[in-house]
Design a protein around this motif. Structure first.
Motif, PDB file in Angstrom:
ATOM      1  N   VAL A  22       0.878  -1.180   0.000  1.00  0.00           N
ATOM      2  CA  VAL A  22       0.000   0.000   0.000  1.00  0.00           C
ATOM      3  C   VAL A  22       0.913   1.227   0.000  1.00  0.00           C
ATOM      4  O   VAL A  22       1.457   1.619   1.032  1.00  0.00           O
ATOM      5  CB  VAL A  22      -0.932   0.033   1.231  1.00  0.00           C
ATOM      6  N   ARG A  23       1.110   1.811  -1.187  1.00  0.00           N
ATOM      7  CA  ARG A  23       2.001   2.965  -1.296  1.00  0.00           C
ATOM      8  C   ARG A  23       1.302   4.254  -0.865  1.00  0.00           C
ATOM      9  O   ARG A  23       0.090   4.407  -1.021  1.00  0.00           O
ATOM     10  CB  ARG A  23       2.486   3.123  -2.731  1.00  0.00           C
ATOM     11  N   ILE A  24       2.083   5.164  -0.317  1.00  0.00           N
ATOM     12  CA  ILE A  24       1.594   6.503   0.031  1.00  0.00           C
ATOM     13  C   ILE A  24       2.568   7.517  -0.554  1.00  0.00           C
ATOM     14  O   ILE A  24       3.739   7.577  -0.141  1.00  0.00           O
ATOM     15  CB  ILE A  24       1.499   6.722   1.554  1.00  0.00           C
ATOM     16  N   TRP A  25       2.111   8.315  -1.502  1.00  0.00           N
ATOM     17  CA  TRP A  25       2.926   9.423  -1.988  1.00  0.00           C
ATOM     18  C   TRP A  25       2.829  10.580  -1.006  1.00  0.00           C
ATOM     19  O   TRP A  25       1.744  10.899  -0.497  1.00  0.00           O
ATOM     20  CB  TRP A  25       2.429   9.891  -3.351  1.00  0.00           C
ATOM     21  N   HIS A  26       3.934  11.254  -0.768  1.00  0.00           N
ATOM     22  CA  HIS A  26       3.918  12.408   0.130  1.00  0.00           C
ATOM     23  C   HIS A  26       5.120  13.294  -0.192  1.00  0.00           C
ATOM     24  O   HIS A  26       6.033  12.884  -0.917  1.00  0.00           O
ATOM     25  CB  HIS A  26       3.961  11.972   1.595  1.00  0.00           C
ATOM     26  N   ALA A  27       5.108  14.502   0.324  1.00  0.00           N
ATOM     27  CA  ALA A  27       6.238  15.424   0.179  1.00  0.00           C
ATOM     28  C   ALA A  27       6.665  15.935   1.550  1.00  0.00           C
ATOM     29  O   ALA A  27       7.134  17.065   1.685  1.00  0.00           O
ATOM     30  CB  ALA A  27       5.865  16.584  -0.747  1.00  0.00           C
ATOM     31  N   LEU A  28       6.485  15.105   2.575  1.00  0.00           N
ATOM     32  CA  LEU A  28       6.870  15.478   3.926  1.00  0.00           C
ATOM     33  C   LEU A  28       8.388  15.396   4.078  1.00  0.00           C
ATOM     34  O   LEU A  28       9.063  14.678   3.340  1.00  0.00           O
ATOM     35  CB  LEU A  28       6.202  14.554   4.944  1.00  0.00           C
ATOM     36  N   SER A  29       8.896  16.102   5.070  1.00  0.00           N
ATOM     37  CA  SER A  29      10.324  16.060   5.361  1.00  0.00           C
ATOM     38  C   SER A  29      10.534  16.186   6.866  1.00  0.00           C
ATOM     39  O   SER A  29       9.603  16.519   7.607  1.00  0.00           O
ATOM     40  CB  SER A  29      11.067  17.185   4.632  1.00  0.00           C
ATOM     41  N   GLY A  30      11.736  15.921   7.307  1.00  0.00           N
ATOM     42  CA  GLY A  30      12.076  16.097   8.718  1.00  0.00           C
ATOM     43  C   GLY A  30      11.235  15.248   9.645  1.00  0.00           C
ATOM     44  O   GLY A  30      10.898  14.091   9.331  1.00  0.00           O
ATOM     45  N   THR A  60       5.370  19.349  -2.983  1.00  0.00           N
ATOM     46  CA  THR A  60       3.939  19.191  -3.212  1.00  0.00           C
ATOM     47  C   THR A  60       3.567  19.390  -4.677  1.00  0.00           C
ATOM     48  O   THR A  60       2.710  18.680  -5.211  1.00  0.00           O
ATOM     49  CB  THR A  60       3.150  20.182  -2.329  1.00  0.00           C
ATOM     50  N   SER A  61       4.187  20.345  -5.348  1.00  0.00           N
ATOM     51  CA  SER A  61       3.870  20.583  -6.751  1.00  0.00           C
ATOM     52  C   SER A  61       4.173  19.357  -7.600  1.00  0.00           C
ATOM     53  O   SER A  61       3.428  19.026  -8.534  1.00  0.00           O
ATOM     54  CB  SER A  61       4.630  21.802  -7.273  1.00  0.00           C
ATOM     55  N   THR A  62       5.266  18.659  -7.280  1.00  0.00           N
ATOM     56  CA  THR A  62       5.594  17.429  -7.993  1.00  0.00           C
ATOM     57  C   THR A  62       4.541  16.365  -7.743  1.00  0.00           C
ATOM     58  O   THR A  62       4.098  15.666  -8.660  1.00  0.00           O
ATOM     59  CB  THR A  62       6.970  16.904  -7.548  1.00  0.00           C
ATOM     60  N   LEU A  63       4.115  16.251  -6.501  1.00  0.00           N
ATOM     61  CA  LEU A  63       3.093  15.273  -6.149  1.00  0.00           C
ATOM     62  C   LEU A  63       1.786  15.562  -6.884  1.00  0.00           C
ATOM     63  O   LEU A  63       1.157  14.659  -7.451  1.00  0.00           O
ATOM     64  CB  LEU A  63       2.879  15.284  -4.629  1.00  0.00           C
ATOM     65  N   SER A  85      -0.755  18.987   1.577  1.00  0.00           N
ATOM     66  CA  SER A  85      -1.084  20.073   2.488  1.00  0.00           C
ATOM     67  C   SER A  85      -2.541  20.483   2.318  1.00  0.00           C
ATOM     68  O   SER A  85      -3.164  20.228   1.269  1.00  0.00           O
ATOM     69  CB  SER A  85      -0.179  21.279   2.231  1.00  0.00           C
ATOM     70  N   GLU A  86      -3.083  21.136   3.327  1.00  0.00           N
ATOM     71  CA  GLU A  86      -4.473  21.594   3.263  1.00  0.00           C
ATOM     72  C   GLU A  86      -4.685  22.531   2.086  1.00  0.00           C
ATOM     73  O   GLU A  86      -5.758  22.529   1.459  1.00  0.00           O
ATOM     74  CB  GLU A  86      -4.838  22.298   4.582  1.00  0.00           C
ATOM     75  N   ALA A 391      -2.524  27.458  -3.698  1.00  0.00           N
ATOM     76  CA  ALA A 391      -1.162  27.885  -3.350  1.00  0.00           C
ATOM     77  C   ALA A 391      -0.771  29.121  -4.154  1.00  0.00           C
ATOM     78  O   ALA A 391      -0.142  30.049  -3.627  1.00  0.00           O
ATOM     79  CB  ALA A 391      -0.178  26.751  -3.597  1.00  0.00           C
ATOM     80  N   ASP A 392      -1.155  29.161  -5.435  1.00  0.00           N
ATOM     81  CA  ASP A 392      -0.866  30.340  -6.249  1.00  0.00           C
ATOM     82  C   ASP A 392      -1.684  31.540  -5.777  1.00  0.00           C
ATOM     83  O   ASP A 392      -1.192  32.675  -5.754  1.00  0.00           O
ATOM     84  CB  ASP A 392      -1.181  30.059  -7.719  1.00  0.00           C
ATOM     85  N   ILE A 393      -2.935  31.280  -5.404  1.00  0.00           N
ATOM     86  CA  ILE A 393      -3.799  32.363  -4.919  1.00  0.00           C
ATOM     87  C   ILE A 393      -3.214  32.969  -3.645  1.00  0.00           C
ATOM     88  O   ILE A 393      -3.188  34.195  -3.468  1.00  0.00           O
ATOM     89  CB  ILE A 393      -5.228  31.846  -4.694  1.00  0.00           C
ATOM     90  N   GLU A 394      -2.731  32.121  -2.759  1.00  0.00           N
ATOM     91  CA  GLU A 394      -2.085  32.640  -1.551  1.00  0.00           C
ATOM     92  C   GLU A 394      -0.854  33.459  -1.912  1.00  0.00           C
ATOM     93  O   GLU A 394      -0.541  34.450  -1.248  1.00  0.00           O
ATOM     94  CB  GLU A 394      -1.720  31.478  -0.628  1.00  0.00           C
ATOM     95  N   GLY A 395      -0.172  33.069  -2.977  1.00  0.00           N
ATOM     96  CA  GLY A 395       0.977  33.838  -3.440  1.00  0.00           C
ATOM     97  C   GLY A 395       0.588  35.232  -3.902  1.00  0.00           C
ATOM     98  O   GLY A 395       1.333  36.203  -3.690  1.00  0.00           O
ATOM     99  N   TYR A 396      -0.590  35.365  -4.527  1.00  0.00           N
ATOM    100  CA  TYR A 396      -1.059  36.684  -4.947  1.00  0.00           C
ATOM    101  C   TYR A 396      -1.305  37.586  -3.735  1.00  0.00           C
ATOM    102  O   TYR A 396      -0.979  38.777  -3.753  1.00  0.00           O
ATOM    103  CB  TYR A 396      -2.349  36.559  -5.754  1.00  0.00           C
ATOM    104  N   PHE A 397      -1.881  37.009  -2.679  1.00  0.00           N
ATOM    105  CA  PHE A 397      -2.124  37.811  -1.479  1.00  0.00           C
ATOM    106  C   PHE A 397      -0.820  38.086  -0.732  1.00  0.00           C
ATOM    107  O   PHE A 397      -0.669  39.150  -0.109  1.00  0.00           O
ATOM    108  CB  PHE A 397      -3.140  37.112  -0.569  1.00  0.00           C
ATOM    109  N   GLU A 398       0.131  37.158  -0.799  1.00  0.00           N
ATOM    110  CA  GLU A 398       1.449  37.407  -0.215  1.00  0.00           C
ATOM    111  C   GLU A 398       2.082  38.617  -0.894  1.00  0.00           C
ATOM    112  O   GLU A 398       2.647  39.499  -0.238  1.00  0.00           O
ATOM    113  CB  GLU A 398       2.325  36.175  -0.394  1.00  0.00           C
ATOM    114  N   ALA A 399       1.972  38.676  -2.220  1.00  0.00           N
ATOM    115  CA  ALA A 399       2.527  39.808  -2.967  1.00  0.00           C
ATOM    116  C   ALA A 399       1.798  41.103  -2.613  1.00  0.00           C
ATOM    117  O   ALA A 399       2.426  42.180  -2.531  1.00  0.00           O
ATOM    118  CB  ALA A 399       2.424  39.540  -4.467  1.00  0.00           C
TER     119      ALA A 399
END
Length: 434
Positions: A22-30, A60-63, A85-86, A391-399
């Motif tokens: 049962v594989r699980i793809w993830h982008a977690l670290s640490g 996450t983008s790769t996933l 991620s959420e 994630a891109d939308i949050e980037g617009y508000f970050e800018a």
């Protein structure tokens, strides 16, 4: 089941029988990656017919790109489970029929599932419009206010009483800054999440149309004037020295634990990290709210990561995926994640467990974070926005925040620009799916 996470259990030799992978793809670290691997090992030792295998991808983008590829395949070859991620929830929903609601998976595979077992804010944010639980929270967080309690008391304030509201927070920050000759009083992580999404949700204002993005053609419906007023407050604080924005080169968490800024608006996911490094009297408080708008506030938003199921794998793999999802949702697993990573339990029983096993005594900030999610019942406007490309939308508000802090745009035009760019993205994503 409680012994599953004992070291002795993890060292048990694997049985020499045929196992269903049962594989699980993830982008977690640490520590997050280590926690998932530990849970997989514990599950495998308790369920010798299955072998849960976490597969780490670079980011996450790769996933998400791999998931999109699976969506286009006539016969998906990917795993039955992924952890994202959420912020990627909208992209997972956009995967169409590939996403397998966790509640349906558990029911179809005859594994235990009770929708009433989950905290209301969790159930609301991770479910679809029909109430199906789309994903299972894994490493659950929410924003909190970290404080050097002595610094606040030395400024003449009571942290528990005077930092409940944004007006109180602003007043405390101004005095601390003035006493230090204009020094930093506060820093902030992830402004789009804390000062846009959570600000709107806690004050019962939508971020997007159609149940905060759960419809077929969502648009950004955020109250621009409301957000601009709040951003103006933050810009004024920054100009006076009380708030140190990212544009000044500050790393928020480092500035806080290094005592350059005695207050930090940040994620509860850093509770363990900050507690271990704070060489001062650390207090953890709920996120401030606008008492001239609502009192008490709606729940803050759940963040962190979630376990999603994907269709298309053989029945034996899907059964193993359902068993692992049920394992993650169990009170023992929820309590273990709380002890190890200060993850907020997503279920009532998991929360009761950490209250009795000493976890909240060891880290009272965890109780503060959980109380934010266990407040008033959430409404359509106070659940997490679910938008493709979030994630891109949050980037617009970050800018937008960066531009306002730098003075290249006034707060309202900056917010308007972010909303317009987000709507263009949503329209492009919608047209691309047709």
């Amino acid at each position: 089941m409680r012994i599953l996470f004992l070291l002795a259990a993890l060292l048990t030799a694997a049985p020499a029988t045929a196992q269903t992978p049962v594989r699980i793809w993830h982008a977690l670290s640490g520590p997050q990656k280590t926690a998932l691997e530990t849970m997989a090992a514990a599950f495998n030792n308790a369920n010798p017919d299955y072998a849960v295998k976490p597969v780490a991808l670079t980011q996450t983008s790769t996933l998400l790109a791999r998931v999109a590829d699976e969506q286009r395949r006539a016969r998906p070859e990917g795993p039955p489970l992924v952890i994202v991620s959420e912020a990627a929830a909208g992209d997972m929903v956009a995967a169409g029929g590939l996403a397998y609601p966790v509640s349906q998976l558990l029911t179809d595979m005859a594994e235990p599932y009770d929708p009433e077992a989950f905290l209301p804010a969790v159930r609301a944010s991770f479910s679809d419009a029909a109430g199906a639980l789309l994903a299972l929270p894994f490493l659950l967080t929410t924003p909190v206010l970290y404080v050097d309690a002595k610094a606040v008391r030395d400024a003449g304030f009571d942290p528990a009483k005077d930092l409940k509201t944004w007006a109180g927070f602003e007043g405390v920050a101004a005095r601390i800054s003035a006493a230090g000759g204009g020094s930093c009083a506060a820093a902030m992580q992830a402004p789009p999440w804390i000062a846009v999404e959570n600000l709107l949700a806690m004050h019962d204002r939508p971020f997007a149309s159609f149940d905060n993005g759960r419809g077929t053609d969502p648009r950004i419906s955020a109250d621009v004037d409301f957000l601009a007023r709040h951003l103006t407050r933050l810009v004024d604080m920054a100009r006076g020295g009380a708030l140190r924005p990212r544009t000044s080169g500050v790393e928020p968490v480092g500035a806080f634990v290094g005592r350059a800024c005695p207050m930090l608006l940040g994620t509860s996911g850093l509770l363990g990290h900050i507690r271990s490094r704070a060489a001062f009297d650390l207090a953890v408080l709920p996120l401030p709210y606008l008492d001239d708008v609502t009192n008490p506030p709606k729940p803050s938003l759940p963040g962190g990561f979630a376990l999603w199921a994907l269709r298309g794998r053989p029945p034996a793999e899907m059964k193993g995926a359902a068993k692992f999802a049920a394992f993650v949702a169990s009170p023992d697993a929820q309590a273990w994640l709380a002890r190890e990573l200060r993850s907020i339990p997503s279920t009532f029983e998991g929360w009761r467990r950490v209250q009795t096993d000493g976890t909240t005594t060891a880290e009272p900030g965890l109780a503060v974070a959980a109380s934010e999610l266990a407040g008033q019942m959430p409404t359509a406007a106070s659940k997490s926005p679910r938008l493709p490309g979030k994630a891109d939308i949050e980037g617009y508000f970050e800018a937008a925040f960066d531009n306002a802090f730098l003075g290249t745009k006034q707060p309202r035009p900056a917010v308007v620009d972010a909303v317009q760019r987000a709507d263009i993205l949503l329209r492009e994503r919608r047209d691309g799916e047709r």
